[in-house]
Write an enzyme that holds these catalytic residues in place. Structure first.
Site, mmCIF file in Angstrom:
data_model
loop_
_atom_site.group_PDB
_atom_site.id
_atom_site.type_symbol
_atom_site.label_atom_id
_atom_site.label_comp_id
_atom_site.label_asym_id
_atom_site.label_seq_id
_atom_site.Cartn_x
_atom_site.Cartn_y
_atom_site.Cartn_z
ATOM 1 N N ASP A 37 0.855 -1.184 0.000
ATOM 2 C CA ASP A 37 0.000 0.000 0.000
ATOM 3 C C ASP A 37 0.894 1.237 0.000
ATOM 4 O O ASP A 37 1.887 1.285 0.728
ATOM 5 C CB ASP A 37 -0.902 -0.014 1.239
ATOM 6 C CG ASP A 37 -2.033 0.990 1.158
ATOM 7 O OD1 ASP A 37 -1.756 2.197 1.006
ATOM 8 O OD2 ASP A 37 -3.189 0.564 1.276
ATOM 9 N N ASN A 54 -12.679 -3.351 3.116
ATOM 10 C CA ASN A 54 -13.532 -2.171 3.245
ATOM 11 C C ASN A 54 -14.510 -2.211 2.073
ATOM 12 O O ASN A 54 -14.115 -2.504 0.955
ATOM 13 C CB ASN A 54 -12.710 -0.885 3.188
ATOM 14 C CG ASN A 54 -11.747 -0.776 4.353
ATOM 15 O OD1 ASN A 54 -12.025 -1.244 5.439
ATOM 16 N ND2 ASN A 54 -10.599 -0.165 4.106
ATOM 17 N N GLY A 58 -15.051 2.939 4.044
ATOM 18 C CA GLY A 58 -13.642 3.282 3.890
ATOM 19 C C GLY A 58 -13.008 2.790 2.604
ATOM 20 O O GLY A 58 -11.797 2.918 2.429
ATOM 21 N N GLN A 59 -13.792 2.246 1.669
ATOM 22 C CA GLN A 59 -13.227 1.779 0.403
ATOM 23 C C GLN A 59 -12.955 2.980 -0.491
ATOM 24 O O GLN A 59 -13.870 3.719 -0.847
ATOM 25 C CB GLN A 59 -14.170 0.797 -0.290
ATOM 26 C CG GLN A 59 -13.577 0.192 -1.545
ATOM 27 C CD GLN A 59 -14.494 -0.838 -2.197
ATOM 28 O OE1 GLN A 59 -15.655 -0.985 -1.823
ATOM 29 N NE2 GLN A 59 -13.972 -1.541 -3.184
ATOM 30 N N HIS A 77 -10.442 -5.397 -2.694
ATOM 31 C CA HIS A 77 -9.071 -5.607 -2.227
ATOM 32 C C HIS A 77 -9.067 -5.956 -0.748
ATOM 33 O O HIS A 77 -9.883 -5.455 0.015
ATOM 34 C CB HIS A 77 -8.166 -4.410 -2.521
ATOM 35 C CG HIS A 77 -8.666 -3.091 -2.019
ATOM 36 N ND1 HIS A 77 -9.703 -2.403 -2.609
ATOM 37 C CD2 HIS A 77 -8.260 -2.318 -0.979
ATOM 38 C CE1 HIS A 77 -9.910 -1.266 -1.967
ATOM 39 N NE2 HIS A 77 -9.056 -1.194 -0.959
ATOM 40 N N LEU A 78 -8.155 -6.827 -0.410
ATOM 41 C CA LEU A 78 -7.994 -7.311 0.954
ATOM 42 C C LEU A 78 -6.722 -6.704 1.522
ATOM 43 O O LEU A 78 -5.648 -6.854 0.945
ATOM 44 C CB LEU A 78 -7.911 -8.839 0.945
ATOM 45 C CG LEU A 78 -7.701 -9.556 2.262
ATOM 46 C CD1 LEU A 78 -8.796 -9.213 3.265
ATOM 47 C CD2 LEU A 78 -7.639 -11.058 2.037
ATOM 48 N N HIS A 79 -6.847 -6.003 2.649
ATOM 49 C CA HIS A 79 -5.687 -5.423 3.323
ATOM 50 C C HIS A 79 -5.068 -6.473 4.244
ATOM 51 O O HIS A 79 -5.784 -7.120 5.012
ATOM 52 C CB HIS A 79 -6.112 -4.235 4.206
ATOM 53 C CG HIS A 79 -6.708 -3.094 3.458
ATOM 54 N ND1 HIS A 79 -5.994 -1.949 3.174
ATOM 55 C CD2 HIS A 79 -7.947 -2.907 2.950
ATOM 56 C CE1 HIS A 79 -6.779 -1.104 2.520
ATOM 57 N NE2 HIS A 79 -7.968 -1.669 2.374
#
Length: 119
Positions: free
Chosen positions: A36, A92, A98-99, A105-107
């Site tokens: 990120d 998110n 919060g997206q 996508h996976l944090h």
């Protein structure tokens, strides 16, 4: 349903295609994981499906094996990044959730103690 076409204006589709540089830390036929650019923990990696879906629920509905691949890839990233003490996985969904980029996508977050509640 066949996998959707990449979205021409999608940042993550452009990263997956190699049109925008990113620090790729893991890749398979179905997912790409990269650091990120605005990390919220010492380790902050995003795992995205190569197919363009806006939300995790869309991935799970239309391509359930890719949803599983996201979590499997996140676990591989955690091992590569030395997160044996623990890590957090976060999806998110939508602007209120919060997206920021409308591509599922996976944090993967770790490298320090992560308190609860998050944020």
């Amino acid at each position: 349903m066949n996998a959707p076409e990449p979205a021409a204006d999608c940042l993550f589709c452009k990263i997956v295609a190699g049109d925008i540089p990113a620090e790729i830390v893991h890749a398979t036929d179905t997912v790409v994981a990269f650091r990120d650019v605005n990390p919220q923990a010492p380790t902050h990696v995003l795992v995205v499906p190569r197919s363009h879906y806006e939300t995790a629920a869309d991935v799970a509905h239309w391509e359930p094996s890719a949803a599983a691949d996201l979590v499997i890839a996140a676990a591989a990233v955690a091992v590569k990044e030395g997160l044996g003490e623990g890590y957090r996985l976060v999806f998110n969904t939508g602007p209120a959730g919060g997206q920021v980029v409308p591509h599922a996508h996976l944090h993967v977050l770790g490298g320090r103690a992560l308190g609860w509640p998050p944020g």
